[in-house]
Write an enzyme that holds these catalytic residues in place. Structure first.
Site, PDB file in Angstrom:
ATOM      1  N   CYS A 299       0.840  -1.185   0.000  1.00  0.00           N
ATOM      2  CA  CYS A 299       0.000   0.000   0.000  1.00  0.00           C
ATOM      3  C   CYS A 299       0.883   1.245   0.000  1.00  0.00           C
ATOM      4  CB  CYS A 299      -0.880  -0.032   1.248  1.00  0.00           C
ATOM      5  SG  CYS A 299      -1.903   1.430   1.438  1.00  0.00           S
ATOM      6  N   PRO A 300       0.576   2.219  -0.828  1.00  0.00           N
ATOM      7  CA  PRO A 300      -0.602   2.387  -1.685  1.00  0.00           C
ATOM      8  C   PRO A 300      -0.354   2.025  -3.149  1.00  0.00           C
ATOM      9  CG  PRO A 300       0.490   4.494  -1.508  1.00  0.00           C
ATOM     10  CD  PRO A 300       1.329   3.493  -0.716  1.00  0.00           C
TER      11      PRO A 300
END
Length: 75
Positions: free
Chosen positions: A15-16
């Site tokens: 992430c992200p």
């Protein structure tokens, strides 16, 4: 079940990065296209549906093995 138009392999990314890749690729596909995002980061299970809600795109379904998420371009 809708077959994906394209598969975006984000396995191994944290992430992200899977959401960023989704946000970059989806607008390049035609409206109605289904993008299957392969993402093994557990955060993707929350991040991808949330991104779809924020961007008014269709989150279709998660898939458990390999972890994948189908998104349809709405506009």
């Amino acid at each position: 079940m809708t077959e994906p138009t394209e598969v975006l392999d984000c396995r191994g990314q944290r992430c992200p990065l899977p959401v960023i890749a989704l946000a970059r690729r989806l607008p390049q596909l035609p409206v109605g296209a289904v993008l299957r995002v392969l993402a093994d980061d557990p955060a993707a299970a929350v991040d991808i549906p949330a991104w779809c809600r924020m961007r008014d795109q269709d989150f279709l379904a998660p898939h458990p093995d390999p972890p994948a998420y189908d998104v349809r371009r709405r506009h």
